[in-house]
Enzyme design. Structure first.
Site, mmCIF file in Angstrom:
data_model
loop_
_atom_site.group_PDB
_atom_site.id
_atom_site.type_symbol
_atom_site.label_atom_id
_atom_site.label_comp_id
_atom_site.label_asym_id
_atom_site.label_seq_id
_atom_site.Cartn_x
_atom_site.Cartn_y
_atom_site.Cartn_z
ATOM 1 C CB THR B 151 -41.928 -3.532 -82.633
ATOM 2 O OG1 THR B 151 -41.242 -2.570 -81.833
ATOM 3 C CG2 THR B 151 -41.041 -4.711 -82.883
ATOM 4 C CE LYS B 173 -37.996 -1.986 -82.017
ATOM 5 N NZ LYS B 173 -38.570 -2.739 -80.835
ATOM 6 C CB THR B 184 -36.499 -4.592 -77.873
ATOM 7 O OG1 THR B 184 -36.783 -5.687 -77.019
ATOM 8 C CG2 THR B 184 -35.198 -4.867 -78.607
ATOM 9 C CD GLU B 262 -44.531 1.751 -76.721
ATOM 10 O OE1 GLU B 262 -44.837 1.693 -75.531
ATOM 11 O OE2 GLU B 262 -43.972 0.831 -77.335
ATOM 12 C CG ASN B 385 -47.045 -0.102 -73.694
ATOM 13 O OD1 ASN B 385 -46.343 -0.946 -74.220
ATOM 14 N ND2 ASN B 385 -46.731 1.183 -73.669
ATOM 15 C CB SER B 390 -55.064 -8.154 -78.142
ATOM 16 O OG SER B 390 -54.940 -6.785 -77.872
#
Lengths: 390, 390
Positions: B151, B173, B184, B262, B385, B390
């Site tokens: 993702t 992942k 996740t 991230e 995040n 969007s």
């Protein structure tokens, strides 16, 4: 009921205030503040619950416990935390210098500090500034005091109201993310009300529970958190009147702190209901209010109820997700645990463009309810906190 | 001892893999993956502890509980969480379509999903793609599988090693902040080892405890977290050999997930010792590892031990701050609860320029110890995040 709460300072009979630059902050901004009760005042305090307690908090607890104080000495630019015995010595020496300037005993001065952890308080700078600090005291000096206790705050935080015949003035600093961090919260409330130390303790405990403890500023976080309530005893009021006024003032200060969250653009009120009891509702509200994923979604003005519901789900409280309802203001976006639809989410996202909005999370039929105030998490938070010491 | 763990895929006798684009992701990237054990496999799983459980997890638990499976069907781009009865129906229909293509029973297919919460899985897209997905299966398809389950991951996550005569291949992942969020984590480990479902459960539980549960990916967070271990039963190995290999593979995958946090630039290993027991050490390590203020300081390469110590102090564990020692790699920066000095901090800050470093926090004389892996928190985290949907 409390009178209206204003965000402007008012004189409080029996108190004078000062704020000056003593060279503790490298940039030359005001960094030393004094609140003096010339005839003495009854005092009560609540403090950080962190295991690591800054030197000024250790000294403040010891002194405020007696229930009477002559002045509160506050510096910004240095937390004087994790500084061992030299830190305690520096806090006491600073108070002694100010006591001499005021002509009182050092033990009547209650200290508080905020700023970088681990740096020793430069007592010599406070000793050098003590006479000018005392000379700067004035009945209208609250605005100077408020400016001198700021660290990463974007604006000084002042709130005032009336309690019957008495005046209540609050001054605070704080602009953290805020919970679950150690952004120090300091708040000082002065009133001319007549009240005993034990009355003040009761008023403070109940007011803090309904205000600062619901804004992600739990007092269990920073090494330096301190809230002090002082009463000069000139005006007669009922305890109920005083409690309503103090609660109003602390509520306004708390909301100002959240609004000033580092890099924050808006304030969200998270209301949780429908679980078995208030403590469970509070645990869920707190988990949602402190979730970085929820807070970044708010920053992006995204009605991302999935993150809200998932945060609720990991709060350790049992509930049936298929009863969950989530609303932004009056727009329901989740009903029966599933999304209402894109149109509802788009309308909800419009509310997220406002500076303040309520997110309601109802999880079933229980009577428990609680709220938390929180703010969004934007890139400015990272910028402020990655470079704070440099 | 386990053999060396590689980050490249290897064939595992008894398994084939595929990954294709089925149109679930709007951008056309691969989003549908299949792991097939042609002769069936023993299976064990661990799952999210969130109260809000995604539809695929409900179905996976129910099916994997039997201890045997024929295939694992994974999609990215849609978490199929908070989707109620239609979500369960979509998960089951998707499995049924793949079962038909494989010529087995739908209940032998274990599903997993990751992506946006609240969107219903488009079962019709999986039905349309099922035949091509099955046709794409190959012994060397693990790299395709790994890409199709991504993702926000920046790179696919694969680890492989040997367990005696058997091969162990893991694919994962995840790229969250990560804890305390709902990014996740999915991980699938395939081996040709001969093992019963109850042996696999034991091996998985002990391996996860020492790996994924120490990397701020607790499994108690996302609505979709799933880790599955499958064994085709062709190679004879001892349980001990298998456990070491699975632990090595999950450890490598876990570290890759943290490194891919991230917006993260580096991985910090937080080692806590000197408290009464391991559970207390873990609580402190976890509080430090998840503190936004600590993580932003790491991003700024600031050896801000004050934030580390203050985070330790609010973990709810009793310790004497005056015994605290903090080191970055081998550089001690706090001793006896107070700072060693600026020079030591500057040397420590040099270590923070590395891609991986250890922060040691020793709090006294107790025997308890624990570690956590975490990553820094930079502005990219917020960017990822705030705009995820969007």
């Amino acid at each position: 009921m409390a009178e209206a709460v204003r965000d402007s300072p008012v004189p409080v009979p029996g108190f004078r205030f000062a704020g000056i630059a003593a060279g503790i902050k490298k940039n030359g901004n005001p960094d030393l503040a004094l609140l003096a009760a010339d005839g003495g005042a009854a005092i009560a305090g609540v403090y950080t619950k962190n295991r690591v307690i800054a030197a000024p908090v250790i000294v403040a607890k010891e002194r405020a416990r007696k229930g009477r104080a002559r002045a509160v000495l506050v510096n910004s630019g240095c937390a004087n935390a994790c500084t061992g015995a030299p830190g305690l010595e520096a806090a006491r020496r600073s108070c002694a210098a100010v006591a001499e300037a005021l002509g009182c005993d050092a033990k009547e001065i209650v200290p508080a500090s905020t700023g970088v952890i681990g740096a020793l308080l430069p007592a010599e700078k406070i000793e050098a500034a003590a006479a000018s600090l005392a000379a700067a005291l004035s009945e209208g000096g609250a605005a100077d005091f408020a400016r001198a206790i700021m660290t990463t705050d974007q604006w000084p935080k002042v709130a005032s109201t009336e309690a019957g015949a008495a005046t209540v003035l609050g001054i605070a600093k704080g602009a953290g993310m805020i919970h679950p961090d150690l952004a120090t919260t300091l708040a000082f409330v002065a009133t001319d009300a007549a009240a005993t130390p034990s009355q003040l303790r009761k008023v403070l405990a109940s007011s803090v529970g309904a205000t600062f403890n619901c804004i992600s500023v739990d007092g269990d976080t920073s090494t330096n958190d301190t809230i002090l309530l002082l009463a000069s005893g000139r005006a007669k009021v009922t305890e109920k009147e005083l409690e309503a006024a103090v609660r109003g003032v602390l509520g306004a200060l708390g909301e100002s702190i959240v609004r000033d969250g580092e890099g924050a653009k808006h304030v969200a009120r998270i209301e949780v209901s429908g679980v078995a009891n208030d403590a469970q509702a509070r645990a869920i509200a707190r988990t949602i209010a402190t979730s970085p994923l929820v807070k970044t979604a708010l920053h992006g003005r995204d009605a991302n109820w999935g993150r809200i519901l998932a945060a609720a789900g990991r709060a350790g409280v049992a509930f049936d997700p298929s009863r969950a309802e989530i609303r932004i203001e009056d727009e329901v976006i989740v009903r029966g645990g599933t999304p209402v639809g894109r149109e509802a989410e788009e309308r909800a996202a419009q509310h997220l463009r406002g500076a303040r909005y309520t997110i309601g999370v109802s999880l079933g039929r229980g009577k428990g309810r609680a709220f938390y105030l929180t703010c969004d998490l934007g890139p400015d938070y990272v910028a402020v906190n990655a470079n704070y010491r440099s």
